[in-house]
Design an enzyme around this catalytic site. Structure first.
Site, PDB file in Angstrom:
ATOM      1  N   ARG A  82       0.880  -1.183   0.000  1.00  0.00           N
ATOM      2  CA  ARG A  82       0.000   0.000   0.000  1.00  0.00           C
ATOM      3  C   ARG A  82       0.909   1.222   0.000  1.00  0.00           C
ATOM      4  NH1 ARG A  82      -1.874   0.894   6.344  1.00  0.00           N
ATOM      5  NH2 ARG A  82       0.226   0.744   7.168  1.00  0.00           N
ATOM      6  N   GLU A 114      -1.474   8.140   5.960  1.00  0.00           N
ATOM      7  CA  GLU A 114      -0.044   8.240   6.292  1.00  0.00           C
ATOM      8  C   GLU A 114       0.826   8.463   5.048  1.00  0.00           C
ATOM      9  OE1 GLU A 114       1.057   4.924   8.779  1.00  0.00           O
ATOM     10  OE2 GLU A 114       0.358   5.999  10.551  1.00  0.00           O
ATOM     11  N   CYS A 131       9.212   8.476  -4.907  1.00  0.00           N
ATOM     12  CA  CYS A 131       9.268   7.866  -6.223  1.00  0.00           C
ATOM     13  C   CYS A 131      10.350   8.583  -7.037  1.00  0.00           C
ATOM     14  CB  CYS A 131       7.904   7.975  -6.898  1.00  0.00           C
ATOM     15  SG  CYS A 131       7.891   7.291  -8.553  1.00  0.00           S
ATOM     16  N   CYS A 185      10.689   8.032 -10.590  1.00  0.00           N
ATOM     17  CA  CYS A 185      10.422   7.690 -11.989  1.00  0.00           C
ATOM     18  C   CYS A 185      10.651   8.906 -12.902  1.00  0.00           C
ATOM     19  CB  CYS A 185       8.984   7.179 -12.122  1.00  0.00           C
ATOM     20  SG  CYS A 185       7.745   8.485 -11.961  1.00  0.00           S
ATOM     21  N   CYS A 244       8.360  11.776 -12.125  1.00  0.00           N
ATOM     22  CA  CYS A 244       8.809  12.558 -10.966  1.00  0.00           C
ATOM     23  C   CYS A 244      10.010  13.423 -11.340  1.00  0.00           C
ATOM     24  CB  CYS A 244       9.157  11.640  -9.797  1.00  0.00           C
ATOM     25  SG  CYS A 244       7.694  11.016  -8.955  1.00  0.00           S
ATOM     26  N   GLU A 297      -4.933   7.670  15.498  1.00  0.00           N
ATOM     27  CA  GLU A 297      -4.679   6.246  15.739  1.00  0.00           C
ATOM     28  C   GLU A 297      -3.749   6.084  16.928  1.00  0.00           C
ATOM     29  OE1 GLU A 297      -3.005   3.998  12.509  1.00  0.00           O
ATOM     30  OE2 GLU A 297      -4.232   5.009  11.004  1.00  0.00           O
ATOM     31  N   GLU A 349      -1.430  -7.340   9.302  1.00  0.00           N
ATOM     32  CA  GLU A 349      -1.826  -6.718  10.563  1.00  0.00           C
ATOM     33  C   GLU A 349      -2.747  -7.586  11.409  1.00  0.00           C
ATOM     34  OE1 GLU A 349      -3.031  -2.728   9.608  1.00  0.00           O
ATOM     35  OE2 GLU A 349      -0.948  -2.125   9.299  1.00  0.00           O
ATOM     36  N   HIS A 360      -1.906  -7.318  14.937  1.00  0.00           N
ATOM     37  CA  HIS A 360      -1.908  -5.983  15.531  1.00  0.00           C
ATOM     38  C   HIS A 360      -3.036  -5.878  16.549  1.00  0.00           C
ATOM     39  CE1 HIS A 360      -2.119  -1.627  15.902  1.00  0.00           C
ATOM     40  NE2 HIS A 360      -0.955  -1.568  15.299  1.00  0.00           N
TER      41      HIS A 360
HETATM   42  C1  GAL Z   1      -0.758   2.996  10.892  1.00  0.00           C
HETATM   43  C2  GAL Z   1      -1.617   2.924   9.668  1.00  0.00           C
HETATM   44  C3  GAL Z   1      -2.735   1.929   9.840  1.00  0.00           C
HETATM   45  C4  GAL Z   1      -2.181   0.658  10.404  1.00  0.00           C
HETATM   46  C5  GAL Z   1      -1.474   0.945  11.695  1.00  0.00           C
HETATM   47  C6  GAL Z   1      -0.894  -0.290  12.337  1.00  0.00           C
HETATM   48  O1  GAL Z   1       0.496   3.456  10.643  1.00  0.00           O
HETATM   49  O2  GAL Z   1      -2.182   4.175   9.349  1.00  0.00           O
HETATM   50  O3  GAL Z   1      -3.357   1.716   8.596  1.00  0.00           O
HETATM   51  O4  GAL Z   1      -1.310   0.101   9.475  1.00  0.00           O
HETATM   52  O5  GAL Z   1      -0.406   1.794  11.431  1.00  0.00           O
HETATM   53  O6  GAL Z   1      -0.065   0.081  13.412  1.00  0.00           O
END
Ligand code: GAL
Length: 709
Positions: A135, A174, A179, A181, A184, A331, A379, A382
């Site tokens: 991603r 985030e 890049c 290329c 760029c 987050e 994840e 996580h």
């Molecule tokens: C952040 C991200 C989330 C997830 C999270 C896991 O950096 O925005 O999508 O990946 O970390 O810690």
């Protein structure tokens, strides 16, 4: 004389902050602190949704962030839009009474897009064209990506922009990566033309006469990569000027992508727009984004677990992006972060402590990543509010629910509350990039560690910091710390001077004032434009491996000082400043290491300018900062209690709310500094009460208004 003439600027000012541009914040319209987090119900069947919402009720979850990674669902092919899943997610959240922070989903590409438009995938530092995967993988110069990202943002805004449950937009995710290329490269050249106008100007700025680099055609300029100027790796360049400009360009290129999507959203929605930042993230100069964000938000995954001042500083950076307005904690993990090699769980009470710490520093939300753990992919291990079993009797869920109750109790009192502070720490991404890409004097030197070390004594003293860019208005501050101010640009030196001239204290130090905005050395003694202000010049700069200390002996202490310096040792020659400490070892033993210049101010007062010639240890920094804070009467009430953090916000109602956050490992007995009500427990407390704080304890004290006379 150093050449400080400003240069015409491209899209955003090169100084690192949109000086003069409005940065006023607009936050989501809520009447409570947002509590909840990232939720991806597209991963589960309906019956799990039912259980999730029951759990959310139990935990008093008010807000969910959805749609952050749903692009492949909403646009399964270029000509097919399918909002059925997102409709269901949004409607269900709304029916359950939750507010929605809605993602544009552009942080992760659908596979068809990379196949159909190969120029969307990035070319990495080594020159490899990536194929589909991962991603955060799109080239921001690709016209196809830009068009498709803006289109989906527009469609989402059209569909959900007036949905009553949606309160904010979350663009991408985030922003990061680079890049290299051809697209760029072409954009970089365009950016350079806007900045320099002529190749003569560019050649001058980059000092291309060195190693026969004189460019005679814009197309000769290559992005600095492993194949060009960086044979030694990302941190080592042969030409600082080109690398510095590529950092700035990459920031602006990412920002343009954000602007594209925000502009598309604005076609249909006036709701506040943000993107989730990552605290002190070196690749992107967040100060250049300030004016474009409606409100700042960030993801807090502390890198230095045992140093709460590091996290505090990152919160302060986020608050500083919008001139002190509150931000969102977008987050944080409720238990473990899965991306590191070893992933310890948060100890009991720590999520609560760190959540209130965020609020203490200006957060108007407490949001988690994530509400429910992914079933598969990287994840799945996580942490999440709900683990794979969905149990409500896990420690994590109990703690989240307990905190939810507290957040609900506090309600809207703190919304929009400001942070009163008279201390600032100047942060400059240009200096960060420059000091770490320099071949010398010490490659081990880390900008972020240094500013964090400088912030520590402020944190310990309970003196809150504003983290400000070099362009900030400094007139509100009594103490301004400017560590590693390597590049001195524009009128920065003059604004620091005015702090001292009105009786304030400026603290700066080694490797500051070395180069101009193009990272060309000043043709002057170091610290260049700061030399007159500090009343000092650097005669010689020594360096040593990390851990090799040189004692720093404060004058009048007969060698008893336990302070020491590390990594960089500037031998100082005072020129108007007083010597306060000297090196204790090596051939420059006895030579000045720390100076202070007194600046006479009307009325017999004086301003102070400190110059610290080495990477000073915590003991030494604490001495200097304490001296400055005492002079301005800014030491907080619990400076002598190890691990106890003290912070204050002033609510929109004018009420003062103090936060006592105990990060220490042992009980602390304190005498309370003020009377008020602990908003978390409803207890009334009085100034002078003796209270025992256990590790991870929190008090949120709404001070009693002084009785009217
Ligand atoms: C952040 C991200 C989330 C997830 C999270 C896991 O950096 O925005 O999508 O990946 O970390 O810690």
């Amino acid at each position: 004389m150093p050449d400080l003439r400003p240069r015409p600027l491209p899209e955003v000012t090169i100084l690192g902050h949109p000086a003069g541009q409005p940065v006023a914040a607009r936050l989501p319209e809520l009447d409570h602190l947002a509590y909840g987090g990232d939720y991806s119900p597209e991963q589960w069947p309906d019956e799990i949704w039912d259980r999730d919402y029951e759990a959310f009720d139990a935990a008093r979850i008010t807000t969910v962030t959805v749609g952050v990674f749903t692009w492949a669902l909403t646009q399964p092919d270029e000509d097919v839009l399918d909002f059925s899943m997102l409709d269901k997610i949004v409607q269900r959240a709304a029916d359950e009474g939750r507010s929605i922070c809605l993602g544009t989903g552009t942080g992760a590409l659908p596979p068809w897009m990379a196949r159909k438009y190969p120029d969307i995938t990035r070319v990495d530092f080594e020159g490899r064209r990536h194929r589909y995967g991962q991603r955060h993988n799109a080239c921001w110069s690709s016209p196809d990506y830009r068009r498709l990202a803006a289109q989906i943002a527009l469609r989402l805004a059209e569909r959900y922009g007036s949905h009553p449950a949606v309160v904010a937009w979350h663009v991408g995710n985030e922003y990061g990566g680079r890049c290299y290329c051809e697209l760029c490269a072409a954009e970089f050249r365009r950016w350079l033309k806007a900045r320099y106008e002529t190749l003569d100007e560019l050649n001058e700025a980059w000092n291309t006469v060195f190693w026969s680099h004189r460019f005679t055609d814009w197309d000769e300029i290559e992005p600095p990569s492993a194949l060009t100027e960086h044979w030694g790796g990302p941190g080592k360049t042969a030409f600082q000027g080109i690398t510095l400009d590529f950092h700035r360009f990459s920031t602006d290129n990412a920002l343009r992508q954000f602007r594209d999507e925000k502009g598309a959203i604005r076609e249909h929605s006036e709701l506040p727009v943000t993107t989730n930042f990552m605290g002190f993230f070196q690749p992107l100069d967040y100060h250049r984004w300030s004016a474009d964000l409606d409100f700042a938000s960030w993801d807090n995954y502390p890198r230095r677990y045992d140093e709460p001042w590091a996290t505090a500083l990152a919160h302060d950076l986020m608050r500083g992006l919008k001139d002190g307005a509150p931000f969102w904690l977008m987050e944080q993990t409720p238990s473990v972060t899965a991306s590191r090699d070893v992933n310890p769980v948060r100890r009991p009470g720590i999520v609560r402590l760190w959540s209130w710490q965020a609020v203490a520093h200006g957060a108007d939300s407490v949001l988690y990543f994530q509400m429910r753990a992914s079933r598969g992919a990287c994840e799945m291990t996580h942490g999440a509010v709900l683990d794979h079993s969905g149990r409500l009797d896990t420690r994590t869920f109990r703690e989240v629910a307990g905190l939810g109750k507290e957040v609900e109790t506090v309600g809207g009192i703190l919304l929009g509350a400001r942070t009163p502070t008279r201390c600032a720490l100047v942060v400059d991404w240009d200096s960060w990039w420059a000091v770490e890409m320099a071949d010398g004097p010490n490659r081990h030197l880390r900008y972020l560690s240094t500013i964090t070390d400088w912030a520590r004594p402020f944190w310990e003293a309970g003196a809150q910091l504003d983290v400000v860019p070099v362009t900030a208005d400094l007139s509100a501050y009594d103490v301004v710390a400017a560590p590693l101010l390597h590049l001195v640009k524009g009128d920065t030196a003059a604004r620091l001077r005015t702090v001292a001239e009105r009786g304030g204290t400026v603290i700066t130090g080694c490797l500051s004032g070395r180069a101009d905005e193009d990272d060309r050395r000043f043709l002057a003694d170091a610290p260049g434009p700061l030399a007159g202000l500090a009343g000092v010049r650097v005669a010689e700069t020594d360096a040593a491996e990390p851990g090799v200390m040189n004692p720093v002996v404060f004058d009048g202490e007969g060698g008893a000082s336990p302070a020491a310096g590390e990594m960089v040792f500037e031998v100082l020659v005072p020129d108007g400043a007083e010597v306060l400490a000297r090196y204790g070892a090596d051939f420059y033993a006895g030579e000045p290491a720390i100076t202070r210049r007194a600046v006479a101010v009307d009325g017999g007062r004086e301003g102070h300018v400190w110059y610290v010639g080495t990477q000073l240890d915590a003991t030494g920094l604490s001495r200097i900062v304490t001296d400055a804070l005492e002079r301005h009467d800014l030491v907080g009430p619990y400076a002598d209690v190890p691990g106890l953090e003290f912070a204050t916000r002033i609510a929109a109602s004018g009420q003062t709310v103090d936060f006592l956050l105990h990060h220490g490992p042992r009980d602390a007995t304190i005498r309370l500094h003020a009377s008020g009500t602990d908003l978390l427990t409803g207890r009334d407390l009085s100034a002078g009460d003796v209270i025992v704080l256990h590790p991870a304890d929190v008090i949120v004290l709404r001070r009693t208004r002084p009785a009217p006379r």
